[in-house]
Design an enzyme around this catalytic site. Structure first.
Site, PDB file in Angstrom:
ATOM      1  N   CYS A   1      35.782 -84.410 -86.476  1.00 19.40           N
ATOM      2  CA  CYS A   1      36.826 -83.381 -86.623  1.00 19.40           C
ATOM      3  C   CYS A   1      36.485 -82.277 -87.615  1.00 19.40           C
ATOM      4  CB  CYS A   1      38.135 -84.043 -87.021  1.00 19.40           C
ATOM      5  SG  CYS A   1      38.806 -85.060 -85.703  1.00 19.40           S
TER       6      CYS A   1
HETATM    7  C1  UDX Z   1      40.212 -86.396 -90.048  1.00 15.17           C
HETATM    8  C2  UDX Z   1      41.637 -86.059 -90.509  1.00 15.17           C
HETATM    9  O1  UDX Z   1      41.901 -86.709 -91.754  1.00 15.17           O
HETATM   10  C3  UDX Z   1      42.640 -86.477 -89.449  1.00 15.17           C
HETATM   11  O2  UDX Z   1      43.949 -86.064 -89.847  1.00 15.17           O
HETATM   12  C4  UDX Z   1      42.280 -85.785 -88.132  1.00 15.17           C
HETATM   13  O3  UDX Z   1      43.142 -86.154 -87.104  1.00 15.17           O
HETATM   14  C5  UDX Z   1      40.850 -86.129 -87.737  1.00 15.17           C
HETATM   15  O4  UDX Z   1      39.961 -85.755 -88.809  1.00 15.17           O
HETATM   16  P1  UDX Z   1      38.668 -88.536 -89.891  1.00 15.17           P
HETATM   17  O5  UDX Z   1      37.639 -87.604 -89.338  1.00 15.17           O
HETATM   18  O6  UDX Z   1      38.890 -89.846 -89.212  1.00 15.17           O
HETATM   19  O7  UDX Z   1      40.100 -87.805 -89.929  1.00 15.17           O
HETATM   20  O8  UDX Z   1      38.218 -88.856 -91.395  1.00 15.17           O
HETATM   21  P2  UDX Z   1      38.747 -88.623 -92.866  1.00 15.17           P
HETATM   22  O9  UDX Z   1      39.155 -89.918 -93.440  1.00 15.17           O
HETATM   23  O10 UDX Z   1      39.715 -87.508 -92.942  1.00 15.17           O
HETATM   24  O11 UDX Z   1      37.374 -88.189 -93.576  1.00 15.17           O
HETATM   25  C6  UDX Z   1      36.592 -87.106 -93.090  1.00 15.17           C
HETATM   26  C7  UDX Z   1      35.316 -86.989 -93.884  1.00 15.17           C
HETATM   27  O12 UDX Z   1      35.595 -86.505 -95.197  1.00 15.17           O
HETATM   28  C8  UDX Z   1      34.541 -88.286 -94.054  1.00 15.17           C
HETATM   29  O13 UDX Z   1      33.165 -88.009 -93.926  1.00 15.17           O
HETATM   30  C9  UDX Z   1      34.880 -88.709 -95.477  1.00 15.17           C
HETATM   31  O14 UDX Z   1      33.906 -89.528 -96.056  1.00 15.17           O
HETATM   32  C10 UDX Z   1      34.962 -87.353 -96.161  1.00 15.17           C
HETATM   33  N1  UDX Z   1      35.788 -87.344 -97.382  1.00 15.17           N
HETATM   34  C11 UDX Z   1      37.115 -87.665 -97.322  1.00 15.17           C
HETATM   35  C12 UDX Z   1      35.227 -86.971 -98.588  1.00 15.17           C
HETATM   36  O15 UDX Z   1      34.024 -86.674 -98.676  1.00 15.17           O
HETATM   37  N2  UDX Z   1      36.009 -86.946 -99.714  1.00 15.17           N
HETATM   38  C13 UDX Z   1      37.328 -87.244 -99.673  1.00 15.17           C
HETATM   39  O16 UDX Z   1      37.982 -87.183-100.740  1.00 15.17           O
HETATM   40  C14 UDX Z   1      37.894 -87.630 -98.444  1.00 15.17           C
END
Ligand code: UDX
Length: 421
Positions: free
Chosen positions: A261
């Site tokens: 995403c």
């Molecule tokens: C995301 C959105 O959160 C969700 O609402 C949408 O529908 C789809 O995209 P997702 O891709 O499953 O969900 O993962 P998410 O938990 O949001 O993390 C995305 C990325 O950001 C991951 O690589 C995670 O490791 C990274 N991340 C997240 C960080 O590097 N730091 C953070 O503080 C949070």
């Protein structure tokens, strides 16, 4: 209600399974016969916490899988949950959305009844009204098929919890009857339901993801500055995040964001803005900072281990985050590619994503445990926050030399350093 869900991927299957759990009758439709066979047997074709229990409870009772669109004819709602990957030019690839719209339209030809067609796939503003609606109506040869947009905010690994406990339910609809029909699918879920225009609902999804990605890149940039002078960015962001205007979420610095995403949605929003003659400077910087973090991790490794050619390097965590087997746009991909290019011998391990990563890098070594990957390694890169990595301690004794660099803060092991802390 009778509900059809087009697409049995991470969004479609989770949505279908959760809606069936709420008592609706759901038909999940997908063109992949292997996925259909797996779902019919009660086996999720993807790894998502709790999905196997939901399938086992509901398949054959209120949840059905098929490759046939027939069931759309007597459905109340049809959710389009197909992928919208990033094209080479940065635009969202709408080919699967178009195909699904045409198939829905065709099956509704000559049918007295019309379900509400609800777009759940993440699509650029204007898509539901200017692409989906005309395709459905042209294929059906009628102009009375209602369309709505209802974005998903499900995080992989926590998707079932997110479905039942959302912060909000957004329904973009130009007509109140159509809004009510979509809202009734969620009856019983305790969350505010907001009605917006259709393009506003499409924009809400892009902006939510872009804002979260911006928080991460911002924290990473601050982390890079802090590391220069020995300040711990996690301490800084803890203090910053306690300001209720900021919130503590999505401020964890590291090797950057991946997944299906954030990278594609920020890129699609940039391309969309460019097409309007805007130059979205912040969004472009979000992507640039993200891409640089993987390069910084490799640069840091080379500063600690100048010669990596021929050396065993353990890479722990291959999926884009913990608790998923999804490797799409995982930050491990550019890191492993960089290591392979420099001639390192990569020993990779992920609790559930080894097989998925083997499709991208078939020639590196996959290990069945962190200990196996660490044995004889000269360095270790920890890419994701799998809780089991936090318990690694004596396993680091198996390394030849103890260069341990984290991409997300998870280790309790003392002698580690972070990519930006
Ligand atoms: C995301 C959105 O959160 C969700 O609402 C949408 O529908 C789809 O995209 P997702 O891709 O499953 O969900 O993962 P998410 O938990 O949001 O993390 C995305 C990325 O950001 C991951 O690589 C995670 O490791 C990274 N991340 C997240 C960080 O590097 N730091 C953070 O503080 C949070």
């Amino acid at each position: 209600m009778k509900i059809a869900v087009i697409g049995a991927g991470y969004v479609g299957l989770v949505t279908g399974a959760c809606i069936s759990e709420m008592g609706h009758t759901v038909h999940v439709i997908d063109c992949d016969p292997d996925k259909i066979a797996a779902i019919k047997a009660g086996n999720p074709p993807i790894y998502e916490k709790g999905l196997d229990e939901l399938l086992q409870r509901n398949v054959g009772r209120s949840l059905f899988a098929t490759s046939d669109y027939d069931t759309v004819r007597d459905s109340d709602l049809v959710f389009i949950c197909v992928g919208t990957p990033c094209r080479d030019d940065g635009c969202a690839d709408l080919s699967m959305v178009r195909a699904a719209s045409q198939s829905i339209g065709k099956i509704l030809t000559g049918c007295n009844h019309a379900p509400v067609v609800v777009v759940k796939s993440t699509v650029p503003p204007g898509t539901t009204e200017c692409v989906v609606r005309p395709l459905v109506q042209d294929a059906a040869g009628r102009s009375d098929i209602p369309c709505a947009m209802n974005p998903e905010f499900l995080r992989e690994g926590r998707a079932i919890r997110d479905f039942f406990h959302p912060d909000r339910i957004v329904i973009g609809s130009s007509d109140i009857a159509c809004f009510d029909a979509v809202a009734s699918a969620y009856q019983g879920i305790d969350a505010p339901v907001i009605r917006t225009s259709v393009p506003a609902a499409e924009m809400i999804k892009y902006v939510s993801n872009a804002f979260l990605a911006t928080k991460i890149s911002f924290s990473n940039e601050i982390g890079n500055i802090c590391k220069r002078i020995g300040i711990d960015v996690y301490e800084v962001m803890k203090g910053v995040g306690m300001d209720t205007r900021i919130s503590p979420h999505f401020l964890d610095a590291g090797v950057g964001f991946g997944g299906s995403c954030f990278p594609k949605d920020v890129t699609a929003l940039i391309t969309f803005a460019d097409s309007l003659g805007e130059d979205p400077l912040i969004l472009k910087a979000v992507i640039k900072v993200n891409e640089n973090q993987a390069v910084r991790m490799l640069t840091l490794l080379k500063s600690r281990l100048p010669m990596i050619r021929g050396k065993k390097i353990a890479v722990l965590g291959l999926a884009f985050k913990d608790n998923t087997d999804d490797v799409r746009d995982s930050r491990a991909i550019p890191v492993i590619a960089g290591l392979v290019k420099e001639g390192a011998l990569v020993a990779a391990f992920d609790p559930v994503a080894n097989a998925a990563m083997a499709k991208i890098f078939p020639d590196i070594c996959y290990c069945s445990s962190a200990a196996e990957a660490l044995t004889g390694a000269e360095a270790c890169l920890v890419m994701t926050e799998w809780p089991e990595f936090s318990r690694l301690e004596k396993e680091f004794d198996l390394m030849n030399s103890r260069v341990v660099i984290e991409g997300r803060r998870i280790l309790s092991y003392r002698d580690r350093e972070g990519v930006c802390w």
